[in-house]
Scaffold this motif. Structure first.
Motif, PDB file in Angstrom:
ATOM      1  N   TYR A 727       0.822  -1.210   0.000  1.00  0.00           N
ATOM      2  CA  TYR A 727       0.000   0.000   0.000  1.00  0.00           C
ATOM      3  C   TYR A 727       0.858   1.262   0.000  1.00  0.00           C
ATOM      4  CZ  TYR A 727       0.671  -0.322   5.111  1.00  0.00           C
ATOM      5  OH  TYR A 727       1.191  -0.424   6.367  1.00  0.00           O
ATOM      6  N   LEU A 728       2.113   1.181   0.468  1.00  0.00           N
ATOM      7  CA  LEU A 728       2.999   2.333   0.362  1.00  0.00           C
ATOM      8  C   LEU A 728       3.275   2.672  -1.102  1.00  0.00           C
ATOM      9  CD1 LEU A 728       5.641   1.654   3.182  1.00  0.00           C
ATOM     10  CD2 LEU A 728       3.964   3.498   3.120  1.00  0.00           C
ATOM     11  N   VAL A 748       9.226   9.775  -0.162  1.00  0.00           N
ATOM     12  CA  VAL A 748       8.815   8.488   0.417  1.00  0.00           C
ATOM     13  C   VAL A 748       9.498   7.342  -0.324  1.00  0.00           C
ATOM     14  CG1 VAL A 748       6.851   7.015   0.964  1.00  0.00           C
ATOM     15  CG2 VAL A 748       6.603   9.502   1.072  1.00  0.00           C
ATOM     16  N   LEU A 749       9.522   7.432  -1.634  1.00  0.00           N
ATOM     17  CA  LEU A 749      10.187   6.401  -2.431  1.00  0.00           C
ATOM     18  C   LEU A 749      11.678   6.357  -2.096  1.00  0.00           C
ATOM     19  CD1 LEU A 749      10.040   4.274  -4.640  1.00  0.00           C
ATOM     20  CD2 LEU A 749      10.309   6.099  -6.337  1.00  0.00           C
ATOM     21  N   THR A 750      12.284   7.518  -1.911  1.00  0.00           N
ATOM     22  CA  THR A 750      13.704   7.577  -1.556  1.00  0.00           C
ATOM     23  C   THR A 750      13.968   6.850  -0.242  1.00  0.00           C
ATOM     24  OG1 THR A 750      13.941   9.701  -2.685  1.00  0.00           O
ATOM     25  CG2 THR A 750      15.600   9.152  -1.038  1.00  0.00           C
ATOM     26  N   VAL A 751      13.143   7.096   0.751  1.00  0.00           N
ATOM     27  CA  VAL A 751      13.331   6.458   2.057  1.00  0.00           C
ATOM     28  C   VAL A 751      13.127   4.949   1.946  1.00  0.00           C
ATOM     29  CG1 VAL A 751      12.476   6.342   4.427  1.00  0.00           C
ATOM     30  CG2 VAL A 751      12.678   8.553   3.284  1.00  0.00           C
ATOM     31  N   PRO A 762      11.500  -5.623  -7.835  1.00  0.00           N
ATOM     32  CA  PRO A 762      10.423  -5.930  -8.789  1.00  0.00           C
ATOM     33  C   PRO A 762       9.153  -5.105  -8.565  1.00  0.00           C
ATOM     34  CG  PRO A 762      11.405  -7.944  -7.949  1.00  0.00           C
ATOM     35  CD  PRO A 762      11.936  -6.838  -7.117  1.00  0.00           C
ATOM     36  N   LEU A 763       8.927  -4.707  -7.300  1.00  0.00           N
ATOM     37  CA  LEU A 763       7.711  -3.958  -6.992  1.00  0.00           C
ATOM     38  C   LEU A 763       7.818  -2.496  -7.427  1.00  0.00           C
ATOM     39  CD1 LEU A 763       7.039  -5.349  -3.390  1.00  0.00           C
ATOM     40  CD2 LEU A 763       5.969  -6.080  -5.524  1.00  0.00           C
ATOM     41  N   VAL A 764       9.040  -1.946  -7.377  1.00  0.00           N
ATOM     42  CA  VAL A 764       9.187  -0.525  -7.690  1.00  0.00           C
ATOM     43  C   VAL A 764       9.535  -0.283  -9.156  1.00  0.00           C
ATOM     44  CG1 VAL A 764       9.917   0.030  -5.353  1.00  0.00           C
ATOM     45  CG2 VAL A 764      11.642  -0.498  -7.063  1.00  0.00           C
ATOM     46  N   GLY A 765       9.677  -1.351  -9.944  1.00  0.00           N
ATOM     47  CA  GLY A 765      10.067  -1.189 -11.344  1.00  0.00           C
ATOM     48  C   GLY A 765       9.145  -0.265 -12.110  1.00  0.00           C
ATOM     49  N   ASP A 766       7.849  -0.470 -11.980  1.00  0.00           N
ATOM     50  CA  ASP A 766       6.887   0.360 -12.712  1.00  0.00           C
ATOM     51  C   ASP A 766       6.924   1.812 -12.237  1.00  0.00           C
ATOM     52  OD1 ASP A 766       6.127  -1.826 -14.151  1.00  0.00           O
ATOM     53  OD2 ASP A 766       4.405  -2.311 -12.862  1.00  0.00           O
TER      54      ASP A 766
END
Length: 1122
Positions: A727-728, A748-751, A762-766
């Motif tokens: 959900y993040l 938030v993505l950086t942290v 794999p989750l952050v690829g998109d």
């Protein structure tokens, strides 16, 4: 056993006749000749008579001793002292059964102490004599029989005992000897039959006690006033005197003002008619007298409490607890005015640092509570509760003033008293807080006391760097240790803050949670000046409601009420309510940096809706909130980005965010694993603040993350993020599409990337592709915002997928260095040299070319594998390499960005991209080729900061693609770097210590530190090496800064590894420490320019290099100038 050490009891005389005959000569002689020797003789003989026999001969023995005291005229002090000591021995071993003996001896001893000219004052005697007489007087009072001693308290004795009391008080006040002061105070205690020594004492009946109390009432004013002066006197008198004085005050007041005596009807006693004026001295303890006396005693008691409650010595504080317990037990009705101060003294000791004081106080308070609950039908318990609540109210009223005017020690005591009242009330706190007046007073007092000092400019200045957010270097303890200490306006001691937090926790534990949260949320919302304090109090109230940090000793007025009223459901609802307020837009997105920086101007452009790439074109409505606090209030108008926020306001915002982040951590601790259900709404805001550039906010957020992970049962931040990543990431994806409304999403993505592992990739690829697409379509607006995300991404990839290339290169370098360390074969060297010479002249070149043409290298293993797959199909890259390549593609375009800040960040990202791609050279080299032109501009024609960063990237490129860079570096980079070093060398040689803080120095240092390894990795030719050597030679001067000399030495160490002969020659031309004698007469002597040259500024570093690298520094004896 020898006779010398035989106990005297073995040879004591038990027959009265024999004892009389034995003692008679000494008694007669002493009467005739009162000398010290005769007294000592009698004293020695007395010790040979047993106690029973001595009792029968008491009057006979005491007669010559008393006669010596009665002889008129001056007497030697030593004689009187010896007589007093002998009388003390007799009285210690016998009992006084005769009233005349007691009366006369008491009077004679008092006369020994008083002045002949002024009987009311003590005589100027030696301390030894005063001590002996006081000890004798105390022994006399202990030796008196019960029926005899009570005759001392007849009205006719008032003048005599009054004079004695005055004399003893004068000695206790004015003597410089602590021993005499204590002895005088003990005599007063014994005179009132209140002695606390270990001997057997007379236990008076209630009637006898009433008689003594009525008698001592005449002396109560004098005793209490004088003893108060002693207690509040000079601290140098020592704690022993103070403790004894408190005991005298306590026992005397407890005797005279005892409830049992004053409530009983005074018997109508007719005093003898012969009293005359003495009858005026008799005090009748009527109700009017008791009320008047209680008021005067209350004044004295407040002075004593003020002086002793925070006393340095724990025994004094313990005695104050004893005093409070004693008077509340015996005089709570007669001293109603004193109940408040006495309770204040007791509750102040509840949190004493000394365990013995704390334990005794708990026992005393428990006894107070039980006494006031013993009769439910009476109103005592209710009256007692009223006293406590009124004291609490008055203290809350005066608390802000006391915190402003008192020193830290006094403040700490006041707060401990406040906390003690709460603990003493226990569950009744909830009833007290139902009074709006009480709740308002207490809350306003806490708001004023907890006001923060927000004027420190360092709070705004400190910034977070990505390096501080590394997971590998972080732990719960390290983040907790680095939390900034809060600075308050009205106190500095950390102990005071701890007590204040315990007060809030106690309120939460015993109070109504809904009432408290509603009330403090109202204060939070009403005024920005109360917001930080209210957030602190709310956090601790929730902790207290959960039972965290609250120690109950069972001293509450209703100790039988042990069940905690707050249920988990109530606690959760309160947490949700407070957390929603904390994380609301107006209280969470606050300005924490000055808006006139370059980055903030870019962010304002970025967040301007007409120029922002966004799937949603909705505008941001202006929120009607405080314009200096909320970021969104400045979105709509560029003119509002003027530097309107003062240091005070920025600091206030920073501290508010820190306190709210700590509050969320408190809520997690209060709910434990139940907090997991709230992570969907709370974790994302905390991660937003963990990515803040303001150091205090990011540290507070990271500490909060650790506390949340611990409370929710996660072992690390990585597990916390990974378990909640679904959900993040969904929130990040949605918020990236509405960046004008959610500008913190990239942080938030950086942290997440910083604190997670490769399972997140794999989750952050998109999402990464979304970021890159947004970057492609809006470089000028989003570059600054997304470069931090790309940097965090590449750091994470470099950490998750470490390259093996560096290990391979290190092993190859080790082999190369070991091969050069082999012993040189002169014969082989000459053969190789001859062959190279012939080849240079063209002899034998045809054979070598023919042989080399015939040799066809076998295909490598990699080529075989590639051929078997397909000559045209390229294997798919792993995900991390594919992402890296995409990121590096964007770096090529961003290297020429007009913003220096963006260029610096892009160079950092580029360095990480090169490291990650180094394992796939066929992918790295084309990208390096494409990025070279803009990168070269950063290296040779940019701001010094960018040049510094670009050179670091160049060193990394040299490690990963050395052959590819050799020609480019040789032609385009080395000339510029060398000329820059040569140009700056004279400047740094003449500069002072301040030069080391300049950017030019840092650039010199960075180039020198990296140049040697770069030359070695690129395997540059002889000409390039000579250029580098010539540029670095000036930095071997001892006039250069130390670190520049060390860096220059490192350059030459690397150059020597590449071409040892050339640089041996270069160094010896500069300074040659040895003369080289030919091994054969036919050989020509070696002549070097450095031979015979005196030592100069370069000699030290040259000798160091020659010794380290070649081992030849032995200076010849006949060398001139050496």
């Amino acid at each position: 056993m020898s006779p010398a050490v035989m106990p005297p009891t073995m040879t004591q005389i038990s027959d009265p006749k024999i004892a009389f005959a034995y003692l008679r000569p000494a008694c007669v002689l002493l009467t005739q000749q009162p000398t010290v020797a005769n007294v000592e003789t009698l004293s020695t003989q007395l010790k040979e008579v047993n106690d029973a026999t001595l009792q029968q001969l008491q009057d006979y023995v005491l007669f010559p001793l008393r006669f010596v005291l009665k002889v008129p005229g001056p007497k030697k002090e030593k004689l009187v002292q010896t007589v007093a000591e002998t009388i003390s021995y007799v009285l210690e071993n016998t009992c006084v059964q005769n009233w005349d003996t007691l009366h006369d001896l008491f009077s004679e001893l008092c006369l020994c102490l008083c002045s002949p000219t002024d009987p009311g004052k003590p005589a100027d005697l030696s301390e030894e004599l005063q001590s002996a007489v006081l000890r004798c007087l105390e022994t006399l009072l202990h030796a008196a029989y019960g029926d005899i001693v009570f005759r001392l308290f007849e009205p006719v004795m008032l003048p005599g005992l009054g004079a004695a009391v005055s004399l003893l008080l004068a000695l206790a006040q004015k003597s410089k000897s602590r021993e005499i002061q204590v002895s005088a105070l003990k005599c007063i205690q014994s005179l009132a039959l209140q002695c606390d020594c270990k001997q057997d004492h007379i236990v008076p009946s209630s009637e006898e006690r009433r008689v003594v109390g009525s008698f001592m009432a005449s002396f109560l004013p004098g005793i209490t006033v004088a003893v108060t002066k002693i207690i509040t006197g000079d601290l140098r008198q020592g704690h022993t005197v103070t403790v004894r004085a408190i005991k005298v005050w306590s026992t005397t007041v407890g005797l005279v003002m005892e409830d049992a005596q004053l409530q009983a009807p005074e018997p109508q006693k007719t005093h003898p008619s012969g009293l005359g004026r003495i009858a005026q001295l008799v005090v009748h303890r009527t109700q009017e007298w008791a009320k008047s006396t209680a008021g005067k005693l209350c004044v004295l008691l407040k002075k004593i409490i003020a002086c002793t409650s925070a006393h340095q010595h724990w025994r004094v504080r313990l005695e104050m607890v004893e005093l409070g317990d004693h008077l509340l037990d015996r005089c709570s009705q007669s001293l109603k005015e004193c109940v408040g101060p006495l309770l204040e003294a007791l509750v102040g000791a509840v949190n004493d640092e000394e365990p013995r004081v704390r334990e005794r106080c708990e026992v005393a308070l428990s006894a107070v509570s039980q006494r006031n609950q013993s009769d439910d039908k009476s109103s005592r318990a209710q009256t007692f509760t009223d006293v406590l609540s009124e004291n609490l109210h008055s203290m809350a009223t005066s608390l802000p003033r006391l915190m402003r005017t008192s020193d830290d020690q006094k403040k700490l005591f006041i707060l401990k008293v406040f906390l003690g009242y709460l603990k003493l009330l226990g569950p009744l706190v909830s009833m007290v807080l139902n009074s709006a007046t009480h709740l308002d007073r207490i809350s306003k007092a806490l708001m004023q006391v907890l006001e923060l000092d927000v004027m420190d400019v360092r709070i705004v200045e400190e910034r977070t760097y990505t390096a501080t957010m590394e997971t590998t270097a972080g732990s719960h303890d390290s983040y907790t240790a680095h939390r900034q200490r809060k600075h308050f306006l009205y106190f500095t001691d950390e102990k005071i803050f701890s007590v204040l937090m315990e007060i809030c926790q106690t309120l939460g534990y015993y109070g109504n949670l809904y009432l408290l949260t509603d009330h403090f949320l109202d204060l939070y919302q009403q005024s920005s000046s109360y917001r930080k304090q209210a957030a602190m109090v709310l956090s601790e109230i929730v902790r207290g409601a959960a039972g965290i940090g609250v120690v109950t000793q069972g001293q509450g007025l209703e100790s039988q009420v042990q069940g905690h009223p707050t249920t988990p459901e109530d606690l959760r609802e309160a947490v949700v309510l407070v957390m929603e307020e904390f994380t609301s837009l107006k209280n969470w997105h606050l300005i924490t940096v000055s808006e006139d920086t370059d980055r903030d101007r870019q962010d304002q452009q970025l967040l301007s809706p007409p120029r922002l790439l966004s799937i949603s074109s909705t505008d941001v409505s202006n929120t009607n909130t405080n314009c200096l606090q909320v970021i969104s209030s400045s979105f709509n108008s560029p003119s509002t980005s003027a530097p309107s926020s003062t240091i005070h306001q920025l600091n206030s915002n920073i501290w508010q965010l820190c306190i709210q982040l700590e509050g969320i951590a408190c809520f997690a601790q209060a709910l434990g694993r139940d907090f997991r259900s709230l992570l969907m709404t709370s974790l994302y805001p905390v991660l937003e603040k963990a990515g803040e550039e303001t150091l205090l906010v990011s540290q507070a957020a990271l500490g909060s993350m650790w506390d949340i992970s611990k409370a929710c049962g996660y072992s690390s931040l990585k597990e916390l993020i990974n378990e909640n990543s679904d959900y993040l990431l969904n929130d990040i994806s949605l918020n990236l599409q509405r960046l004008s409304q959610h500008p913190q999403a990239p942080r938030v993505l950086t942290v997440m990337l910083t604190h997670s592992d490769c399972s997140l990739l794999p989750l952050v690829g998109d999402i990464i592709q979304d970021v890159l697409m947004a970057l492609d379509l809006s470089y000028d607006q989003t570059a600054a915002l997304f470069c931090s995300v790309l940097h965090a991404l590449m750091k994470a990839l470099a950490r998750w997928f470490p390259s093996n290339r560096s290990k391979t290169r290190e092993s190859a370098r080790t082999k190369q260095s070991s091969s050069r360390e082999e012993i040189l074969d002169i014969r082989q060297f000459m053969l190789d040299y001859n062959k190279q010479k012939e080849l240079a002249e063209g002899i034998g070149i045809e054979e070598d070319v023919t042989i080399e043409d015939l040799e066809v290298p076998p295909p490598t293993e990699c080529e075989d594998i590639d051929d078997t797959v397909s000559p045209d199909v390229k294997p798919e890259l792993p995900l991390h390499l594919s992402i890296t390549k995409d990121v590096m593609e964007r770096c090529i375009h961003l290297l020429s960005d007009p913003s220096l800040r963006v260029r610096l960040k892009v160079l950092d990202v580029l360095e990480l991209c090169v490291s990650v791609l180094s394992e796939k050279e066929n992918e790295l080299l084309p990208m390096a080729h494409r990025c070279w032109p803009p990168f070269l501009q950063r290296l040779i024609a940019d701001d010094p900061l960018a040049v510094l960063r670009a050179f670091r990237v160049l060193c990394t490129l040299g490690e990963t693609c050395g052959d590819f860079l050799r020609m480019r570096v040789s032609k385009e980079v080395l000339p510029k770097l060398s000329s820059s070093l040569v140009r700056q060398a004279p400047i740094s040689a003449k500069a002072g210590p301040v030069y080391s803080h300049t950017l030019a120095y840092k650039l010199q240092l960075a180039v020198l530190q990296g140049l040697g390894s770069l030359c070695q990795r690129l395997d540059l030719g002889e000409g390039d090496l000579n250029v580098v050597g010539e540029a670095c030679l000036p930095y071997l001067s001892c006039r250069q800064p130390i670190r520049l000399q060390e860096a220059s030495l490192s350059v030459f160490r690397h150059l020597i590894q590449v071409d040892p002969d050339t640089f041996w020659f270069t160094l010896n031309e500069l300074h040659c420490p040895s003369s080289y004698t030919p091994p054969h007469p036919d050989l020509q002597p070696v002549r070097l320019s450095g031979m015979g040259r005196p030592r100069d500024e370069f000699s030290g570093n040259v000798l160091k290099l020659l010794q380290e690298e070649f081992g030849s520094v032995s200076e010849t004896i006949n060398q001139p100038g050496s």
